[in-house]
Design an enzyme around this catalytic site. Structure first.
Site, PDB file in Angstrom:
ATOM      1  N   ASP A  94     -21.604 -37.758 -45.495  1.00  0.00           N
ATOM      2  CA  ASP A  94     -22.057 -36.400 -45.200  1.00  0.00           C
ATOM      3  C   ASP A  94     -23.081 -35.981 -46.230  1.00  0.00           C
ATOM      4  OD1 ASP A  94     -22.293 -33.819 -44.298  1.00  0.00           O
ATOM      5  OD2 ASP A  94     -20.360 -33.139 -45.077  1.00  0.00           O
ATOM      6  N   HIS A 123     -28.921 -33.916 -43.532  1.00  0.00           N
ATOM      7  CA  HIS A 123     -29.160 -33.129 -44.744  1.00  0.00           C
ATOM      8  C   HIS A 123     -28.814 -33.955 -45.972  1.00  0.00           C
ATOM      9  CE1 HIS A 123     -24.840 -32.253 -45.533  1.00  0.00           C
ATOM     10  NE2 HIS A 123     -24.735 -32.298 -44.221  1.00  0.00           N
ATOM     11  N   ASP A 142     -28.188 -34.169 -34.554  1.00  0.00           N
ATOM     12  CA  ASP A 142     -27.738 -33.794 -35.895  1.00  0.00           C
ATOM     13  C   ASP A 142     -26.353 -34.391 -36.129  1.00  0.00           C
ATOM     14  OD1 ASP A 142     -27.477 -32.437 -38.313  1.00  0.00           O
ATOM     15  OD2 ASP A 142     -27.451 -30.431 -37.438  1.00  0.00           O
ATOM     16  N   GLU A 178     -27.720 -27.343 -46.167  1.00  0.00           N
ATOM     17  CA  GLU A 178     -26.830 -27.271 -45.003  1.00  0.00           C
ATOM     18  C   GLU A 178     -25.441 -26.812 -45.412  1.00  0.00           C
ATOM     19  OE1 GLU A 178     -23.844 -28.265 -42.094  1.00  0.00           O
ATOM     20  OE2 GLU A 178     -23.974 -29.132 -44.089  1.00  0.00           O
ATOM     21  N   GLU A 179     -24.981 -27.293 -46.560  1.00  0.00           N
ATOM     22  CA  GLU A 179     -23.593 -27.012 -46.963  1.00  0.00           C
ATOM     23  C   GLU A 179     -23.372 -25.547 -47.324  1.00  0.00           C
ATOM     24  OE1 GLU A 179     -21.350 -28.951 -46.324  1.00  0.00           O
ATOM     25  OE2 GLU A 179     -22.019 -31.030 -46.472  1.00  0.00           O
ATOM     26  N   ASP A 206     -28.259 -32.428 -49.113  1.00  0.00           N
ATOM     27  CA  ASP A 206     -27.415 -31.729 -50.089  1.00  0.00           C
ATOM     28  C   ASP A 206     -25.969 -32.135 -49.838  1.00  0.00           C
ATOM     29  OD1 ASP A 206     -27.411 -30.248 -47.625  1.00  0.00           O
ATOM     30  OD2 ASP A 206     -26.521 -28.534 -48.648  1.00  0.00           O
ATOM     31  N   HIS A 217     -16.121 -34.397 -47.468  1.00  0.00           N
ATOM     32  CA  HIS A 217     -15.850 -33.238 -48.346  1.00  0.00           C
ATOM     33  C   HIS A 217     -14.634 -33.502 -49.237  1.00  0.00           C
ATOM     34  CE1 HIS A 217     -18.233 -29.850 -46.115  1.00  0.00           C
ATOM     35  NE2 HIS A 217     -18.866 -31.002 -46.086  1.00  0.00           N
TER      36      HIS A 217
END
Ligand SMILES: [Zn+2]
Length: 489
Positions: free
Chosen positions: A154, A119, A215, A188-189, A121, A458
């Site tokens: 990520d 992903h 994934d 996704e987030e 985002d 994150h």
């Protein structure tokens, strides 16, 4: 008497022999010896592309309307301009406006397709922590062998590696055995309920069932598993579910100057203690047992002995793992009280007191079974148990499928003598959607990460080493070019 002693001694010797023989036989599976291969992707190109991708602040916010649409549109335009060969050879569809789906037709269109997904985002940088970044989070700085910025690990790094692998394969005139899809999600987030869910819808409308999908969800972990002196490629085969439950205690209320013995708050407190003392049952069965058994085969003699003889040491192992938060999360559905609320004023007895408890569901449990467990554990008339929205854990993917074998082979080809174990993703990924249209959904990024890297996901100073971008590109090339050898019958 002598006979009895002799019998006892023989029994102990026999038991010891069984334990030792089982331990000696408890070894890692054999694999073809490989010198680690590299397809020599251009490290500068990889780093440069990721640095550019990071400069689009494609931030997913809890309120979808607060998103910066221009950043997402900009990323898609940049993506198309950066990977012209892929856009010529593959059909591109924009799903729900911003999720990128590429279809790379295989030679055998009757074989079930596979899906590589990531992903683009990212999560926001926590306001006020910008100064703690050694490099600004959206500048795409390349320094000290790393590409820095939000999304490096990520999950934009994986997109760059997948697309570089596809581009290099196209240059060689390669066409995959079965059709390959690439799906790059935009939400996704915040749950993937628009992007990945719509891709699933799109595939279903066309009657497409995938052989497997791959994934994010785990990595090659170096120095993160106690007792293991070699890196571990954790290929996760399932992800935990999620449910949040409100526990509401009621009482009469009134003035705090003349309180009864029990108030809504003390009733709630007693309920929370009961819940702590009655964890959701867990154990070393299923995916948890398979994960630990695979790891233990690479451990020193004592640990191997324990895991090879679970009929004797199973209880002890479970006890030890339960005491470690990470071990406990693998064994069972976890219970985490996170929020409390009661009276609105210091001198007013509350009419209700509420505790919010977050559960992460092991594949053996369901939302309903956890709610029932909580009701049983608390069991009081003046307490209500209210489940908010939740989802069960994903199905558990096979560790004997052609797809899993192909991933194991590609991992050994790129990383050599690492341990490989199936694992359980304790957070959520888009694969909760993809598992609906894939026989087996796997979660693994071929990046080698240590303890310092993991915390930047994150977090502050997110970055990925250029060496990891090279590893990942090699891995995807190996995986895609081996589809022929690893096709399900
Ligand atoms: Zn992610």
């Amino acid at each position: 008497m002598k006979k009895l002693l002799l019998a006892a001694v023989s029994l102990v010797v026999l038991l010891a022999a069984i334990v030792i023989i089982r331990t000696l036989m408890f070894t890692p599976p054999e694999h073809e010896a490989t010198n680690t291969i590299t397809h020599a992707p251009d490290a500068d190109v990889l780093a440069g592309h990721l640095a550019e991708a990071i400069q689009f602040p494609t931030i997913s916010r809890q309120d979808p309307d607060a998103g910066d649409v221009a950043a997402f549109d900009g990323f898609i335009a940049w993506f198309e301009a950066t990977y012209p060969a892929a856009h010529t050879a593959m059909n591109r569809t924009l799903i729900a406006d911003h999720t990128i789906l590429l279809e790379w037709r295989g030679r055998d269109t009757s074989a079930r397709p596979v899906l590589l997904t990531a992903h683009y985002d990212v999560v926001p940088v926590i306001p006020g922590t910008e100064d703690q970044w050694e490099q600004p989070p959206y500048a795409g700085i390349i320094a000290d062998g790393y590409v820095w910025g939000r999304g490096a690990l990520d999950d934009k790094g994986a997109i760059i590696a997948m697309m570089e692998a596809a581009t290099m394969l196209l240059e060689r005139g390669f066409q995959p055995q079965q059709t390959v899809y690439f799906s790059f999600g935009h939400d996704e987030e915040i749950g993937g309920r628009v992007g990945a869910a719509s891709v699933v819808e799109y595939l279903r409308e066309r009657d497409i069932q995938l052989a497997w999908s791959l994934d994010e969800g785990s990595f090659v972990l170096d120095g993160l598993i106690p007792g293991l002196d070699k890196p571990v490629a954790m290929i996760n085969v399932a992800e935990k579910g999620y449910v949040t439950i409100d526990i509401v205690a009621s009482a009469t209320g009134g003035h705090s100057s003349m309180p009864p013995g029990d108030t809504a708050v003390t009733t709630l407190a007693a309920a929370l203690v009961k819940l702590r003392d009655a964890p959701v049952p867990g154990g070393l069965d299923g995916v948890s047992g398979e994960a630990y058994s695979s790891l233990a085969r690479h451990m020193p003699f004592t640990q191997r002995m324990a895991f090879a003889n679970q009929w004797l040491f199973g209880g002890m192992i479970e006890g030890m793992l339960t005491r470690l938060p990470a071990g406990n999360a693998m064994l069972r559905t976890t219970t985490a009280p996170t929020m409390l609320s009661a009276s609105i004023k210091e001198n007013v007895l509350p009419i209700t007191a509420t505790a919010t408890v977050n559960f992460r569901l092991h594949p053996r449990d369901t939302v309903d079974s956890v709610v029932a467990h909580v009701e049983n554990a608390i069991g009081a008339d003046n307490i209500e148990v209210i489940a908010r929205r939740g989802n069960n854990a994903s199905p558990v993917a096979s560790t004997t499928s052609a797809g899993f074998e192909a991933m194991v082979a590609a991992t050994h080809a790129v990383f050599g003598e690492v341990a490989i174990a199936p694992g359980l993703t304790v957070a959520g990924t888009d694969s909760k959607h993809y598992a609906l249209v894939a026989d087996d959904a796997y979660r693994f990024h071929p990046f080698v990460l240590g303890p310092d890297d993991i915390t930047t996901i994150h977090g502050t100073n997110e970055k990925v080493s250029i060496a990891n971008l090279v590893y990942a590109t090699d891995f995807y090339i190996e995986l895609l070019s081996s589809l022929e050898r690893y096709t399900a019958p």
